[in-house]
Design a protein around this motif. Structure first.
Motif, PDB file in Angstrom:
ATOM      1  N   PRO A   1     -37.614  63.313  -7.064  1.00 58.52           N
ATOM      2  CA  PRO A   1     -36.280  63.115  -6.989  1.00 58.52           C
ATOM      3  C   PRO A   1     -35.720  61.760  -7.498  1.00 58.52           C
ATOM      4  O   PRO A   1     -34.574  61.744  -8.054  1.00 58.52           O
ATOM      5  CB  PRO A   1     -36.339  62.864  -5.469  1.00 58.52           C
ATOM      6  CG  PRO A   1     -37.275  63.504  -4.753  1.00 58.52           C
ATOM      7  CD  PRO A   1     -38.336  63.363  -5.862  1.00 58.52           C
ATOM      8  N   TRP A   2     -36.626  60.705  -7.659  1.00 60.35           N
ATOM      9  CA  TRP A   2     -36.166  59.521  -8.490  1.00 60.35           C
ATOM     10  C   TRP A   2     -35.953  59.639  -9.869  1.00 60.35           C
ATOM     11  O   TRP A   2     -34.862  59.335 -10.287  1.00 60.35           O
ATOM     12  CB  TRP A   2     -37.188  58.533  -8.099  1.00 60.35           C
ATOM     13  CG  TRP A   2     -36.909  57.013  -8.500  1.00 60.35           C
ATOM     14  CD1 TRP A   2     -37.704  56.256  -9.376  1.00 60.35           C
ATOM     15  CD2 TRP A   2     -35.735  56.182  -8.225  1.00 60.35           C
ATOM     16  NE1 TRP A   2     -37.283  55.047  -9.666  1.00 60.35           N
ATOM     17  CE2 TRP A   2     -36.012  55.203  -9.001  1.00 60.35           C
ATOM     18  CE3 TRP A   2     -34.645  56.564  -7.408  1.00 60.35           C
ATOM     19  CZ2 TRP A   2     -34.995  54.037  -8.779  1.00 60.35           C
ATOM     20  CZ3 TRP A   2     -33.759  55.547  -7.596  1.00 60.35           C
ATOM     21  CH2 TRP A   2     -33.864  54.288  -8.058  1.00 60.35           C
TER      22      TRP A   2
ATOM     23  N   LEU B   1     -38.892  53.412  -6.888  1.00 63.55           N
ATOM     24  CA  LEU B   1     -38.239  53.661  -5.711  1.00 63.55           C
ATOM     25  C   LEU B   1     -38.458  53.028  -4.689  1.00 63.55           C
ATOM     26  O   LEU B   1     -37.272  52.500  -3.979  1.00 63.55           O
ATOM     27  CB  LEU B   1     -38.611  55.269  -5.438  1.00 63.55           C
ATOM     28  CG  LEU B   1     -37.694  55.964  -4.234  1.00 63.55           C
ATOM     29  CD1 LEU B   1     -36.068  55.637  -4.537  1.00 63.55           C
ATOM     30  CD2 LEU B   1     -37.999  57.380  -3.777  1.00 63.55           C
TER      31      LEU B   1
ATOM     32  N   HIS C   1     -35.052  50.827  -3.366  1.00 59.91           N
ATOM     33  CA  HIS C   1     -34.564  51.735  -2.299  1.00 59.91           C
ATOM     34  C   HIS C   1     -35.612  51.496  -1.103  1.00 59.91           C
ATOM     35  O   HIS C   1     -36.082  52.696  -0.868  1.00 59.91           O
ATOM     36  CB  HIS C   1     -34.019  53.165  -2.451  1.00 59.91           C
ATOM     37  CG  HIS C   1     -33.102  53.888  -1.462  1.00 59.91           C
ATOM     38  ND1 HIS C   1     -32.174  53.384  -1.129  1.00 59.91           N
ATOM     39  CD2 HIS C   1     -33.785  54.661  -0.694  1.00 59.91           C
ATOM     40  CE1 HIS C   1     -31.624  54.029  -0.134  1.00 59.91           C
ATOM     41  NE2 HIS C   1     -32.770  54.912   0.231  1.00 59.91           N
TER      42      HIS C   1
ATOM     43  N   ILE D   1     -36.434  53.996   1.704  1.00 64.39           N
ATOM     44  CA  ILE D   1     -37.285  55.420   1.801  1.00 64.39           C
ATOM     45  C   ILE D   1     -38.463  55.464   2.456  1.00 64.39           C
ATOM     46  O   ILE D   1     -38.721  56.569   3.100  1.00 64.39           O
ATOM     47  CB  ILE D   1     -37.604  55.720   0.159  1.00 64.39           C
ATOM     48  CG1 ILE D   1     -38.246  56.946   0.179  1.00 64.39           C
ATOM     49  CG2 ILE D   1     -38.601  54.773  -0.323  1.00 64.39           C
ATOM     50  CD1 ILE D   1     -37.275  58.152   0.155  1.00 64.39           C
TER      51      ILE D   1
END
Lengths: 677, 666
Positions: free
Chosen positions: A128-129, A234, A238, A241
């Motif tokens: 996804p990243w 990631l 972020h 997560i």
């Protein structure tokens, strides 16, 4: 932000009974006849635990039973159970033993996760990243990534870097490109050693290297280890997560935890433990069985297994008897005091006590080791048992290397051995190997889908070789991916379907003339459609090689390419699966022979002090010796009935007497037969 | 989380690229307004396809759903993309593997894209064709396919127009009411009934299931029922049973086990709406009341759930509801969307409406105007309106004005006279307003430009312009130089007082081309994109009508308006007034007046407020219509006697009637 509170389902005695019944086990499988078996407590526990389980303790069954119960009682549609393991063994175990039940099927899909740590990191973090950053992640594979970087190196814009590489790759032993790892989101490249490939970051070659690594990522190629870097990136950018993952997976199970390396452990720790801990974590493993896929991977240091305060032991093995337990026990880094409660006489009733043997050989007799082993099996077991049992011969090193220090690798014992067909996740080099590897698993399981997937995988690999830029996402189900991709070309699609069904069929003869005249052209057309560009056979000659050995003319005796050694050759009564120790992790065999192989030293020779009872446990051994101990501990604890070793003849008469006193039979392979000493 | 963006390509009226739909949504309530065939239902159906609905009534895409462009072949691939923003922790966790991280103010925020794609005519084996459906995550649909179980979490509650609320609310297998009650936590609480110990002392502590079981026990022991059951069993069923395999009847509220038993019990319940003051329960409620009941039930379920995506789609909630109740419903919905559920989510509501009642009650900020397949949110920042305009319009945009959201053209006027006269004038020049779907919005004396700005986009380059012509009709308010004396504002021959001492302006106040500047200033306040302002050529509507060529008609209308009271009371006849007016008109016409002077004399009564402008307008309209019927003039001739600015304004918002269209004009 922290994950919302979680109350795990309670596991009752009724649940335990249900699980035993569902898995086809006796009612007291977990509680033991007197109800005191440590397995029962572990099965019913839904708290954080570290389970240290000896070989043959039924650890995976225990885990599968628990998961089946959890799946049955699970009510949350948005949160799930996360089951991580080093290999796909746990997933396959669930597929085979629970796949037919609703619970098993629920466990294998949303919202749960069952699979490898790598797959998890890919699916939930890295992919996804990367997608969000504009780097598709269509291929995650060391070899294909290296190949793509070499292709990019040919572009004019990378000429300085090309010269840099050319100057250093001056002998065949050096492979600069294969050691490159992207180590930062700004595409700094380091070597295996962790040092920057080019010390001066501003040098033109260093700038070109960063640009090349970026281009490679844009084209969708990444290395296994880089996935962890992106996952950590990631987490840096972020941090929420981690809470997200803990919210989604309030229960974490790790199987084969001893095999986690530092990258994996550190990331799991960062995701699930740092800050707020995940609600429930249970780890299952055997610290004595830690062996890794790569020689230079280090074991986990950041989150040591097991932790004493939450440790639960299962020291009794239902697999083998006390003799094998006694032989293997000293090889444990910290010997458990293995208790052999087996083997079961249900399928194999022959008494094998005092039949465990060491075969001694010389350069001249090394190729007769398997024959001698097979003869010994024929003497020990009945004909029926030879048909029903699982017989293996495995070595620590099975990939070919230099031809010195015989026996260096498994093929020195058996020239027909093909390591590509063995590795637990085989990475065939030709389309033919994809076909045969698929047919092999299908032959064993009787289920066609494995062969279909394998052929589809080979087709997609070919398409990628032809056009690395082809937009072919990394999907789990390749066959349906191809069928979908070929929707606009119904004719090619029909060709593909027909070809697959033909190649999967066990009666189809894989003759080279058929390949040359018929199949190869179709494969080229199919892969060309997928790649979006036409090509000829000569452009991919290597991948499209088809061995002539499989040609017609030998109709009567087709060589079966499956790494089974059959004995006697004329009319086989026993088939011995030959492979690597790594490939048989977690398996149970009727009889196992450990073949001595070479890495820095001959392994079994180095372990002699542990065989004759001079050493026990790791003592002061170095890292290499510890790895050797663990690996051969795994090998020795595979058999339920019979353990054999094959070693070069270096023993003194006194050592031989000691071995015999420790319940070994020792036989020297001579011209005519085995001379039992 | 909420749906922040919806993209539709090649679905029904929506084409590809620029011709597709991009709809940005805000949390809370959104109402889609617009004329028929503007794409409202296509948007709702697209959402049903991409998200799925809870009623389990699958909506399948049809061949005709693939867009057919005006030129070229029918499209083969429908693409619908929805983007979710403001994900809670539970949302990011549930969709972790599907997320996309996007930059916002320098930070990465997780969002969720759901891309639904249908490919027509995918060919299966042989000639069999089917529509291939694929649902993927990722901004460019490059993420993994959504698992079925994950998609179920996104299911919306969809209430169709003219729904059969009564059926949904009545008892029966799989009734919506039973589904709703099953998902309501409180319906599961309480103690169960234990047949051994009997009912608890306080019967109100029984669970739903407990009540059922208790009732079962009572029914089982009821002598009458027991007798019936025994007779049934011994006299009939036993004769039909096979040996060793008995048949036995049971009379109970519900049998079965566990969840099944509860479901069966709940399915026997029925929801009825009751007026607490009514003596007798009527057997059936009206459609409207049932509808309301149904909606509140769905809201209850959405508001109490703890998982799932709380989107409620209502098509035409006005169905069967009278206007006041429509307003109550909207108030209630707006309340609901601002409430927060236990899991931190708020309900998002998307509705479509044709009702000016609803449209006027919804905050302008929440409206999305649909026009020929394009969506124009009227949210703050998207239109030329500023915050003050929103506050003003929320107060003054009433039901009559809300018509403008459904119009194909809009005339915004500043007085009743225009409102009354423009439809008549339009008909006379062959541009019937009703036929053209044009609404007139009478804003009274204030806010003309604010209404116009509803139709002006802040970022027209990105949004496109709203394809609805909007004509504002304004007065220039400059009297001819002869007027002040005629109206008695100054004595004849005297100079005008200084400009800052009076509120009126005369032509001599504007030397050189300053008059043109004044005209342009007025125009510029509401012009741009499809909005245009038409400024009267001289002074006011009535003066300009008189000045341009209808002086006689205006004179008659003014005289009639002056005597309107007497006419309505019956003390004077319309005929008598008209006869006198015609005489006085002749007298006026004989005077040697300039055009300006004559028109000023006609207008003077109105300017001095001795007669009502709206009443004058009504009489004038009637006179003009009589003239129209008598075919006194052709439309072309009418155009020559009407003020040019009015003709231009009407032309701007209408199109010429096609020949044979049967317009009012011959």
């Amino acid at each position: 932000m922290t994950a919302s509170p979680f109350t795990p389902p309670e596991i009752t005695d009724e649940d335990v009974a249900w699980a035993a019944k569902t898995l086809g086990l006796p009612a007291d499988a977990f509680s033991g006849p007197d109800g005191t078996d440590p397995r029962l407590h572990i099965l019913k526990s839904v708290e954080t635990l570290d389970v240290e389980a000896c070989p043959g303790s039924g650890k995976t069954t225990l885990l599968v039973a628990k998961l089946a119960i959890l799946a049955r009682k699970w009510t949350d549609a948005r949160r799930g159970v996360c089951i991580l393991s080093h290999t796909n063994v746990a997933r396959r175990e669930i597929e085979t033993s629970l796949g037919f039940t609703p619970e098993g099927r629920r466990l294998l899909c949303y919202p749960h996760y069952v699979g490898t740590i790598h797959g998890f990191v890919n699916e939930f973090l890295a992919v996804p990243w990367l997608r969000s950053l504009g780097y598709p992640a269509s291929t995650i594979d060391d070899q294909q990534c290296e190949a793509h970087r070499r292709r990019l190196l040919q572009l004019n814009q990378f000429i300085t870097l090309r010269n840099y590489v050319g100057a250093r790759e001056n002998n065949p032993q050096t492979n600069l490109v294969a050691a490159w790892h992207v180590n930062s989101p700004t595409f700094d490249v380091i070597k295996d050693s962790g040092q920057p490939e080019i010390a001066n970051a501003n040098a033109p070659s260093a700038q070109q290297l960063r640009a090349l690594a970026k281009k490679c990522a844009e084209d969708g190629f990444h290395r296994y280890r880089e996935v962890f870097m992106w996952a950590n990136d990631l987490l840096d950018k972020h941090p929420l997560i981690a809470a997200t993952i803990k919210q989604r997976f309030p229960m974490l199970f790790i199987d084969e935890v001893q095999d986690n390396n530092e990258f994996q452990s550190a990331l799991i720790h960062r995701l699930f433990i740092e800050g707020d801990r995940v609600a429930v974590r249970q780890r299952y493993g055997d610290s004595n069985q830690a062996i890794y896929g790569h020689a230079n991977d280090k074991g986990a240091e950041s989150d040591v297994f097991p932790q004493d305060e939450i440790r639960k032991d299962v020291p009794n093995s239902h697999r083998f008897g006390q003799q094998i337990a006694d032989i293997a026990n000293p090889l444990g880094l910290v010997p458990h005091g293995l208790q052999g409660r087996g083997p079961s006489s249900a399928k194999i009733a022959s008494d094998t006590s005092n039949k465990h043997a060491i075969f001694l050989f010389t350069d001249q007799t090394v190729t007769r080791v398997l024959e001698a082993y097979a003869a010994h099996l024929s003497e020990t077991f009945t004909e029926q048992e030879l048909r029903d049992g699982v017989f293996t011969a495995v070595g620590a090193v099975h990939r070919p290397g230099a031809e010195d220090n015989v026996p260096r690798f498994v093929r020195h014992y058996w020239p027909e051995y093909d390591h590509e067909l063995t590795s637990s996740e085989p990475k065939p080099a030709t389309f033919f190997q994809y076909v045969t590897a698929g047919r092999k698993t299908t032959f064993e399981s009787g289920e066609a889908h494995q062969a279909v997937e394998k052929i589809a995988e080979g087709t997609i690999r070919l398409a990628r070789l032809v056009n690395p830029a082809a937009r072919l996402a990394a999907r789990r189900r390749r066959h349906s991916q191809i069928l979908e991709a070929l929707v606009p070309q119904p004719e090619v699609r029909e060709h593909y379907r027909a070809l697959v069904s033909l190649l999967v069929h066990p009666k189809t003869d894989l003759a080279a003339n058929k390949w040359d005249n018929e199949w190869c052209g179709k494969v080229i057309a199919i892969a060309g459609s997928l790649a979006g560009t036409a090509f000829t056979r000569s452009q991919q000659a290597e991948f499209l090689t088809w061995p002539v050995a499989a040609q017609a003319g030998q109709q009567a005796q087709k060589p079966r390419r499956d790494n089974f050694y059959r004995y006697p050759a004329a009319s086989p009564t026993v088939a011995i699966r030959v492979g690597s120790i790594h490939s048989v992790k977690g398996e149970t065999h009727t009889a196992t022979m450990l073949l001595d192989t070479f890495f820095h030293e001959h392994h079994l020779q180095e372990l002699k002090p542990w065989l004759i009872g001079a050493n026990a446990g790791r003592g002061n051994s170095g890292v290499r010796m510890q790895a050797r101990l663990k690996q051969h501990y795994v090998g020795m604890t595979r058999p339920s009935h019979l353990l054999c070793l094959a070693m070069r003849d270096t023993f003194t008469p006194q050592e031989i007497e000691t071995l015999k006193a420790r319940a070994w039979r020792v036989g020297r392979i001579e011209q005519a037969a085995v001379n039992w000493l | 989380m909420f749906i922040a963006e919806l993209r539709i390509e090649n679905f029904r009226i929506f084409g590809e690229g620029d011709k597709g739909l991009l709809l940005k949504l805000t949390p809370g309530l959104t109402a889609l307004v617009g004329e028929n065939d503007s794409g409202k239902t296509a948007i709702i159906d697209a959402l049903r396809l991409v998200l799925g609905t809870r009623d389990q009534e699958a909506y399948r895409v049809d061949d005709a759903d693939f867009h057919q462009p005006a030129e070229g072949e029918r499209r083969q691939e429908i693409r619908i993309t929805s983007k979710f923003e403001e994900l809670t922790l539970a949302d990011t966790a549930a969709f972790a593997e599907y997320l996309t991280y996007e930059d916002r103010e320098g930070e990465k925020h997780p969002v969720l894209y759901v891309n639904w794609k249908a490919v027509a005519n995918a060919r299966a084996a042989g000639q069999r064709r089917y529509t291939l459906i694929e649902v993927r995550s990722g901004k460019k649909a490059d993420g993994p396919q959504l698992d079925q179980a994950a998609r179920l979490l996104l299911c919306t509650t969809y209430l169709r127009p003219l729904r059969d609320a009564e059926r949904a609310m009545s008892a029966g297998r799989g009734s919506r009411l039973s589904q709703i009650l099953q998902h309501t936590r409180e319906a599961q609480e309480g103690t169960d009934f234990d047949p051994n110990t009997g009912p608890p002392d306080d019967l109100s502590t029984l669970s739903v299931l407990g009540i059922g079981d208790f009732a079962n026990a009572l029914l089982r022991d009821h002598p009458g029922l027991r007798g019936a059951r025994d007779r049934l069993n011994t006299d009939y069923l036993s004769n039909l049973a096979f040996a060793g395999k008995g048949l036995e009847g049971q009379i109970s509220v519900s049998g079965g086990e566990g969840d099944l038993r509860r479901r069966q019990l709940l399915e026997k319940l029925e929801l009825e709406l009751r007026d607490p003051d009514a003596q007798n329960m009527p057997p059936n409620r009206g459609l409207g009341s049932n509808n309301l009941l149904f909606m509140t039930c769905e809201l209850l379920l959405l508001g109490s759930e703890e998982d799932g995506f709380p989107l409620l789609i209502i098509e035409e909630p006005e169905a069967h509801l009278h206007p006041q109740r429509q307003l109550r419903l909207i108030q209630f919905l707006q309340q609901q969307v601002s409430a927060e559920r236990a899991d931190g989510q708020s309900i998002q509501v998307l509705l479509t409406t044709h009702s000016p009642n609803l449209a006027s009650a919804i905050k302008l900020d929440n409206l999305v105007l649909l026009q020929r397949g394009k969506a124009y949110p009227l949210a703050l920042g998207r239109t030329m309106l500023d915050a003050g305009d929103y506050a003003f319009l929320e107060r003054f945009l009433d039901v009559t004005k809300a018509n403008l959201f459904f119009a194909r053209g809009v005339l915004i006027v500043e007085g009743d006279a225009e409102n009354i006269l423009l439809p008549t004038i339009a008909r006379l020049i062959g541009r019937d307003l009703t036929e053209n779907g044009v609404s007139i919005v009478n804003v009274g004396t204030v806010g003309l430009r604010r209404y116009a700005r509803i139709y002006q986009r802040k970022d027209a380059a990105a949004d496109g312009t709203i394809d609805v012509p909007v004509a504002c009709v304004a007065d220039l308010d400059v009297m001819p130089d002869c007027a002040p004396a005629i109206l008695g504002k100054v004595s004849a021959g005297q100079p005008l007082p200084a400009a800052n001492q009076r509120r009126w302006r005369a032509l001599s106040d504007f030397p050189n081309n300053t008059l043109a500047t004044r005209r342009e200033d007025i125009r510029a306040r509401a012009a741009g994109q499809k909005v245009e302002t038409f400024v009267s050529d001289k002074w006011t509507l009535e003066y300009d009508l008189a000045r341009c060529g209808l002086a006689k008609e205006m004179w008659l209308a003014v005289q009639l308006a002056q005597d309107d009271d007497k006419i309505t009371k019956g003390s004077r006849s319309r005929f008598g007034v008209t006869r006198d007016a015609l005489k006085s008109w002749e007298a006026l016409a004989e005077q040697n007046y300039s055009d300006d002077e004559r028109a000023t004399h006609v207008y003077a009564t109105l300017a001095n407020e001795d007669a009502s402008k709206p009443i004058t307008a009504q009489y004038l309209a009637r006179l003009l219509e009589l003239g129209g019927k008598g075919r006194v003039r052709t439309p072309e001739q009418w155009r020559t006697v009407l003020p040019p600015y009015l003709v231009a304004a009407i032309d701007y918002v209408t199109v010429p009637a096609a020949p044979g269209d049967g317009g009012a004009a011959p």
